[in-house]
Design a protein around this motif. Sequence first.
Motif, short mmCIF file in Angstrom:
data_model
loop_
_atom_site.label_atom_id
_atom_site.label_comp_id
_atom_site.label_asym_id
_atom_site.label_seq_id
_atom_site.Cartn_x
_atom_site.Cartn_y
_atom_site.Cartn_z
N PHE A 429 0.83 -1.21 0.00
CA PHE A 429 0.00 0.00 0.00
C PHE A 429 0.87 1.26 0.00
CE2 PHE A 429 -3.63 2.44 2.22
CZ PHE A 429 -4.20 2.74 1.00
N SER A 430 1.96 1.22 -0.73
CA SER A 430 2.84 2.38 -0.80
C SER A 430 3.77 2.22 -1.99
CB SER A 430 3.66 2.52 0.48
OG SER A 430 4.52 3.64 0.42
N ASN A 431 4.24 3.36 -2.51
CA ASN A 431 5.23 3.32 -3.59
C ASN A 431 6.59 2.89 -3.08
OD1 ASN A 431 3.74 4.21 -5.92
ND2 ASN A 431 3.65 6.26 -5.01
N GLY A 432 7.40 2.33 -3.96
CA GLY A 432 8.80 2.08 -3.65
C GLY A 432 9.07 0.86 -2.82
N ILE A 433 8.08 -0.04 -2.63
CA ILE A 433 8.33 -1.24 -1.82
C ILE A 433 8.08 -2.51 -2.63
CG2 ILE A 433 7.87 -0.13 0.40
CD1 ILE A 433 5.07 -1.37 0.33
N THR A 434 8.30 -2.40 -3.94
CA THR A 434 8.04 -3.53 -4.82
C THR A 434 8.84 -4.76 -4.42
OG1 THR A 434 7.56 -2.03 -6.65
CG2 THR A 434 8.04 -4.31 -7.21
N THR A 435 10.13 -4.57 -4.13
CA THR A 435 10.98 -5.70 -3.74
C THR A 435 10.50 -6.33 -2.44
OG1 THR A 435 12.88 -4.72 -4.86
CG2 THR A 435 13.33 -6.42 -3.22
N GLU A 436 10.16 -5.48 -1.47
CA GLU A 436 9.65 -5.96 -0.19
C GLU A 436 8.39 -6.81 -0.40
OE1 GLU A 436 8.91 -5.85 4.22
OE2 GLU A 436 10.68 -5.62 2.95
N ILE A 437 7.47 -6.31 -1.21
CA ILE A 437 6.21 -7.02 -1.45
C ILE A 437 6.46 -8.33 -2.19
CG2 ILE A 437 3.95 -6.88 -2.55
CD1 ILE A 437 4.39 -5.14 -0.05
N SER A 438 7.37 -8.30 -3.14
CA SER A 438 7.71 -9.52 -3.87
C SER A 438 8.28 -10.58 -2.93
CB SER A 438 8.71 -9.19 -4.98
OG SER A 438 9.12 -10.36 -5.65
N ASN A 439 9.16 -10.14 -2.02
CA ASN A 439 9.75 -11.08 -1.06
C ASN A 439 8.70 -11.66 -0.11
OD1 ASN A 439 12.28 -10.68 -2.17
ND2 ASN A 439 12.89 -9.13 -0.68
N LEU A 440 7.75 -10.82 0.31
CA LEU A 440 6.67 -11.31 1.15
C LEU A 440 5.82 -12.34 0.40
CD1 LEU A 440 5.53 -7.97 2.85
CD2 LEU A 440 6.40 -9.99 4.04
N GLY A 441 5.54 -12.04 -0.86
CA GLY A 441 4.78 -12.97 -1.67
C GLY A 441 5.48 -14.31 -1.80
N THR A 442 6.79 -14.27 -1.99
CA THR A 442 7.57 -15.51 -2.10
C THR A 442 7.57 -16.28 -0.79
OG1 THR A 442 9.00 -14.52 -3.79
CG2 THR A 442 9.85 -16.45 -2.63
N ALA A 443 7.78 -15.56 0.33
CA ALA A 443 7.83 -16.21 1.64
C ALA A 443 6.52 -16.91 1.98
CB ALA A 443 8.17 -15.19 2.72
N LEU A 444 5.41 -16.34 1.52
CA LEU A 444 4.09 -16.87 1.85
C LEU A 444 3.51 -17.74 0.74
CD1 LEU A 444 2.58 -13.62 3.40
CD2 LEU A 444 3.20 -15.69 4.66
N SER A 445 4.26 -17.89 -0.36
CA SER A 445 3.71 -18.59 -1.54
C SER A 445 2.33 -18.03 -1.87
CB SER A 445 3.64 -20.10 -1.31
OG SER A 445 4.92 -20.64 -1.13
N ALA A 446 2.26 -16.71 -1.96
CA ALA A 446 0.99 -16.01 -2.06
C ALA A 446 0.20 -16.39 -3.31
CB ALA A 446 1.22 -14.50 -2.02
N GLU A 447 -1.12 -16.46 -3.15
CA GLU A 447 -2.01 -16.67 -4.29
C GLU A 447 -1.95 -15.47 -5.23
OE1 GLU A 447 -4.19 -19.56 -4.63
OE2 GLU A 447 -2.64 -20.16 -3.19
N GLN A 448 -1.86 -14.28 -4.65
CA GLN A 448 -1.84 -13.06 -5.44
C GLN A 448 -1.08 -11.99 -4.69
OE1 GLN A 448 -3.48 -12.81 -8.59
NE2 GLN A 448 -2.24 -10.97 -8.75
#
Length: 483
Positions: A429-448
């Motif tokens: 929910f903020s600009n400039g945290i694409t890498t952070e969000i991607s890493n969270l998605g990977t850690a959680l095996s996110a659906e989306q």
Amino acid sequence: MKFTKLKRGFTLIELIITISLLSMVIILSTSMISLTTTAQKRTADEYEINTTIRQASQRANEIIRYSKAVFAVPGDYISSPSKMDPGWSYFAVSSDKRRIVQYVYDNTAATHLEQILVDESPNVEYEIEFVKDADTASDNLLKFQIVGYVISTDADGNVTRTGQKIAFDSEVEAQNALQIVDKGTLLSPSVALAYRNDSSAQGTGRTQVATITIVLDVSGSMDTNLNGASRLDRVKNALLGYTKDDGTVVEGIINTFARENNIEVCIVPFSQTANYPTPNSNSNAEHPFYNAESDKSTLVSIVNSMETYGNTNTGDGLRRAYYRLIDFNPVDEGYNTETEQYKYTILLVDGETNQSSWRGYGYVDWWLWFPSYEFNYISQYTGRGGITPSISYDDVTRIYPYSRNNGNYISTIGSMLVAAETKSYVIGFSNGITTEISNLGTALSAEQVYNYDDDFDLDEVFDNIAQDILAELWLVTGPQIMN
């Protein structure tokens, strides 16, 4: 001498021949007129059937393509309104085969209302058959055939099919449904569609429950102004619903879930810790689950009371969510013994994770001229309960949100959630945290994973997630034949 020409009439033979020829001409003319009339009637019948079948097939295409859950079902499912499952709508031929209809479930009236798609014609009957395409690797293709038969009525009032028919075949791919399920068999083929596309109350006695933890960043940066309101206020609106300036009504994910009777929701706010109710206290209190339907007012109160505080310890929010998910016992919450639990986590963050939870011990560094408290970390904290947000110096093991290896801590907790078969959604929910969000998605095996950008709409994101979860529950449950 003058001759007079004799006049004579037709002979009997000539008269018979003439009459016979005239009769043949009349018969042939009558036959031609009859054939022309029959051909015209046949053409009119075929045109009518063609038109109505195409109208019906267009609606079937729309249902299959855009509904969130689609089942092809045999006739037992629609044999009477009392057999139709609350919450599901149906597309089928009417019981007398004279109309093509939808039976749309009305949540307010708690009944199915018939909507006529193709009205009755005096000389047409219809049949529809659906079958899942087994020749492809896709779970989302459905074939169907709609047939219109020309019928006639004899002197005794019996209706028979003339043998004249028109068939329309189609194959459609579902775009919004997780998959299409065909409940038909060779002996009892599927003759109707059962579908869901919105949140309608399910019937009682279900054997599935969705446990959903909504893990929300309430760190200090969530006070940032976003188009006239803080980020936290935007989150509250998306959760609880509101009316936009242009009059558009946003339902809100809590209200969407509240339309179902088998969804349990746990709100887990986090900043430097995920202690409840405030992150700056040493609390072991658990974040409760509440039934979205019966406890909606409590969920609304929890959301409205959220405030911003401190830094960002995403792993701690996920840790508390993990234990709430695995601790949930459906039977203890009033569900029957056969109930299956489906676990979900929705994570929203608005910045980089800058703290994480560790076990260790505190001490006073007496070697310094001005003694200061120090902390020696030992291991990442993966246990249950609250954490101490300040350094202890009494040589007793404590947990502290220590700023070290934050990404590794998230991966550790994420692996625990994945092992518990939790389906996760990640929202940046903020600009400039694409890498952070991607890493969270990977850690959680996110659906989306939803990254913030110029076209970002938080209301739409939450609605998409809610519909995905509901669609999976509908798919698991499927329409039932009611008693």
